[in-house]
Scaffold this motif. Structure first.
Motif, PDB file in Angstrom:
ATOM      1  N   ALA A  29      27.183  69.353  47.821  1.00 39.27           N
ATOM      2  CA  ALA A  29      28.462  69.880  48.315  1.00 39.27           C
ATOM      3  C   ALA A  29      28.661  71.333  47.910  1.00 39.27           C
ATOM      4  CB  ALA A  29      29.625  69.024  47.814  1.00 39.27           C
ATOM      5  N   ALA A  30      27.988  71.765  46.855  1.00 33.37           N
ATOM      6  CA  ALA A  30      28.097  73.158  46.387  1.00 33.37           C
ATOM      7  C   ALA A  30      27.039  74.068  46.999  1.00 33.37           C
ATOM      8  CB  ALA A  30      27.980  73.193  44.864  1.00 33.37           C
ATOM      9  N   PHE A  31      26.087  73.492  47.733  1.00 35.91           N
ATOM     10  CA  PHE A  31      24.967  74.272  48.252  1.00 35.91           C
ATOM     11  C   PHE A  31      25.444  75.416  49.152  1.00 35.91           C
ATOM     12  CE2 PHE A  31      21.732  75.151  51.499  1.00 35.91           C
ATOM     13  CZ  PHE A  31      20.669  75.503  50.684  1.00 35.91           C
ATOM     14  N   GLY A  32      24.981  76.630  48.862  1.00 44.44           N
ATOM     15  CA  GLY A  32      25.252  77.786  49.707  1.00 44.44           C
ATOM     16  C   GLY A  32      26.622  78.410  49.557  1.00 44.44           C
ATOM     17  N   LEU A  33      27.435  77.914  48.626  1.00 38.52           N
ATOM     18  CA  LEU A  33      28.766  78.491  48.442  1.00 38.52           C
ATOM     19  C   LEU A  33      28.693  79.826  47.709  1.00 38.52           C
ATOM     20  CD1 LEU A  33      30.923  75.416  47.335  1.00 38.52           C
ATOM     21  CD2 LEU A  33      30.986  76.600  49.547  1.00 38.52           C
ATOM     22  N   THR A  34      29.587  80.725  48.076  1.00 38.59           N
ATOM     23  CA  THR A  34      29.774  81.950  47.305  1.00 38.59           C
ATOM     24  C   THR A  34      30.620  81.598  46.077  1.00 38.59           C
ATOM     25  OG1 THR A  34      31.844  82.556  48.383  1.00 38.59           O
ATOM     26  CG2 THR A  34      29.783  83.313  49.441  1.00 38.59           C
ATOM     27  N   GLU A  35      30.719  82.518  45.148  1.00 32.58           N
ATOM     28  CA  GLU A  35      31.559  82.289  43.962  1.00 32.58           C
ATOM     29  C   GLU A  35      33.013  82.046  44.372  1.00 32.58           C
ATOM     30  OE1 GLU A  35      30.495  81.797  40.843  1.00 32.58           O
ATOM     31  OE2 GLU A  35      28.443  82.163  41.492  1.00 32.58           O
ATOM     32  N   GLY A  51      34.970  73.430  40.428  1.00 31.37           N
ATOM     33  CA  GLY A  51      35.732  72.718  39.407  1.00 31.37           C
ATOM     34  C   GLY A  51      35.333  71.254  39.308  1.00 31.37           C
ATOM     35  N   LEU A  52      35.045  70.643  40.444  1.00 30.27           N
ATOM     36  CA  LEU A  52      34.610  69.244  40.425  1.00 30.27           C
ATOM     37  C   LEU A  52      33.260  69.094  39.727  1.00 30.27           C
ATOM     38  CD1 LEU A  52      35.817  68.227  43.965  1.00 30.27           C
ATOM     39  CD2 LEU A  52      36.481  67.086  41.829  1.00 30.27           C
ATOM     40  N   LEU A  88      37.001  76.684  37.633  1.00 30.03           N
ATOM     41  CA  LEU A  88      36.014  77.657  37.174  1.00 30.03           C
ATOM     42  C   LEU A  88      36.771  78.899  36.727  1.00 30.03           C
ATOM     43  CD1 LEU A  88      33.114  77.678  39.809  1.00 30.03           C
ATOM     44  CD2 LEU A  88      33.194  76.568  37.597  1.00 30.03           C
ATOM     45  N   SER A  89      36.542  79.315  35.502  1.00 31.85           N
ATOM     46  CA  SER A  89      37.165  80.557  35.058  1.00 31.85           C
ATOM     47  C   SER A  89      36.413  81.717  35.693  1.00 31.85           C
ATOM     48  CB  SER A  89      37.122  80.655  33.526  1.00 31.85           C
ATOM     49  OG  SER A  89      35.795  80.888  33.103  1.00 31.85           O
ATOM     50  N   ILE A  97      27.379  76.639  36.084  1.00 26.06           N
ATOM     51  CA  ILE A  97      27.927  75.270  36.037  1.00 26.06           C
ATOM     52  C   ILE A  97      26.876  74.272  36.525  1.00 26.06           C
ATOM     53  CG2 ILE A  97      29.674  73.749  37.067  1.00 26.06           C
ATOM     54  CD1 ILE A  97      30.703  75.625  34.811  1.00 26.06           C
ATOM     55  N   LEU A  98      26.145  74.620  37.573  1.00 24.34           N
ATOM     56  CA  LEU A  98      25.087  73.729  38.068  1.00 24.34           C
ATOM     57  C   LEU A  98      23.977  73.578  37.025  1.00 24.34           C
ATOM     58  CD1 LEU A  98      24.966  74.908  41.773  1.00 24.34           C
ATOM     59  CD2 LEU A  98      25.716  72.651  40.955  1.00 24.34           C
ATOM     60  N   ALA A  99      23.637  74.660  36.322  1.00 22.56           N
ATOM     61  CA  ALA A  99      22.627  74.578  35.257  1.00 22.56           C
ATOM     62  C   ALA A  99      23.128  73.689  34.116  1.00 22.56           C
ATOM     63  CB  ALA A  99      22.283  75.973  34.745  1.00 22.56           C
ATOM     64  N   GLU A 100      24.399  73.803  33.787  1.00 25.33           N
ATOM     65  CA  GLU A 100      24.979  72.940  32.752  1.00 25.33           C
ATOM     66  C   GLU A 100      24.926  71.478  33.191  1.00 25.33           C
ATOM     67  OE1 GLU A 100      27.116  71.407  29.406  1.00 25.33           O
ATOM     68  OE2 GLU A 100      25.706  73.040  29.753  1.00 25.33           O
ATOM     69  N   TYR A 101      25.207  71.218  34.456  1.00 23.55           N
ATOM     70  CA  TYR A 101      25.144  69.846  34.972  1.00 23.55           C
ATOM     71  C   TYR A 101      23.717  69.306  34.876  1.00 23.55           C
ATOM     72  CZ  TYR A 101      26.805  65.981  37.961  1.00 23.55           C
ATOM     73  OH  TYR A 101      27.170  64.768  38.474  1.00 23.55           O
TER      74      TYR A 101
END
Length: 193
Positions: A29-35, A51-52, A88-89, A97-101
Motif C-alpha cells: 500500500a506504500a509502494f511508490g508514494l512520495t513523502e 502512519g499505519l 510520520l514526523s 519506517i519501511l526499514a524499521e518494519y
C-alpha cells in the motif's frame, strides 16, 4: 510475494507465512508514494499510509517484547507513543519506517524460531485498560494470531487510504511492486505524471 501463502509444512511456518503476507500487503500500500503522500490524511480518519506502517511496526515490536517478558512502558508513556505511532514526523521518512518494519519482522522471526513450544505462556500485563483482567496469560500462538489480525486490519485501512490518495488499488500496486508483466487480467500501477 505471491498473492497467496505457499503450502506450509507446519503450524509455525503457517503462522509466520500469513503474518509475512499481511506485512507485505501493508508495505505494498506504500509502494511508490512520495513523502507527502505517505503523510497524507485524505479521509475523515486521521490515518495515513506511512502512519499505519509505523504503528504496525511498533505494535508488533511491543508484542514481541511481551513474548520475551520485557516489561511494557508505563501507561502514560505508552499512550503518548501510541498516538505518535500513527503519524510520520517531519524527521521520519517512508523509507526509514519501511526499514524499521523489516527490522521488526526479522526480530519476530528470530524470536519465534527460538521458541520450542508455541503454547508457551505470555503473561498478560496488569493495569493496562485494554488487556483483560481475567486472563493470566496468552500463548505465543495467540500472539502470532493476534499480530496477523492486527496487521490485516491495518493493511485494509492502508488500502483505503492509498486509494484515496491517488486511486491506486492493491492488485495493480502488487503487480508494479513485483514487476508483473501487463496482461488482460491486470495492468501494473504507474505513477501519475
Amino acid at each position: 510475494m505471491a498473492a497467496n501463502v505457499p503450502p506450509v509444512p507446519d503450524e509455525r511456518a503457517g503462522l509466520l507465512g500469513f503474518l509475512t503476507q499481511q506485512r507485505n500487503a501493508l508495505k505494498t500500500a506504500a509502494f511508490g508514494l512520495t513523502e507527502d503522500q505517505a503523510r497524507a490524511v485524505p479521509s475523515a480518519s486521521a490515518l495515513s499510509v506511512g502512519g499505519l506502517v509505523k504503528h504496525v511496526a511498533a505494535t508488533e515490536d511491543g508484542w514481541i517484547d511481551l513474548v520475551l517478558r520485557i516489561p511494557p512502558k508505563p501507561i502514560e508513556e505508552s499512550m503518548a507513543s501510541y498516538q505518535d505511532n500513527y503519524r510520520l514526523s517531519r524527521s521520519e521518512t517512508l523509507a526509514g519506517i519501511l526499514a524499521e518494519y523489516d527490522r521488526v519482522a526479522t526480530r519476530t522471526e528470530e524470536v519465534i524460531a527460538g521458541i520450542e513450544d508455541l503454547g508457551q505462556a505470555v503473561p498478560v500485563p496488569k493495569g493496562v485498560p485494554w488487556y483483560p483482567d481475567d486472563v493470566q496469560a496468552w500463548s505465543v500462538r495467540w500472539v502470532l494470531l493476534h499480530l496477523i489480525e492486527e496487521t490485516a486490519r491495518h493493511a485494509g485501512h492502508a488500502d483505503i487510504v492509498r486509494e484515496s490518495v491517488d486511486g491506486a488499488t492493491a492488485i495493480p500496486l502488487q503487480a508494479a511492486a513485483e514487476d508483473w508483466p501487463e496482461s488482460d487480467w491486470v495492468k501494473p500501477w504507474k505513477p501519475t505524471p
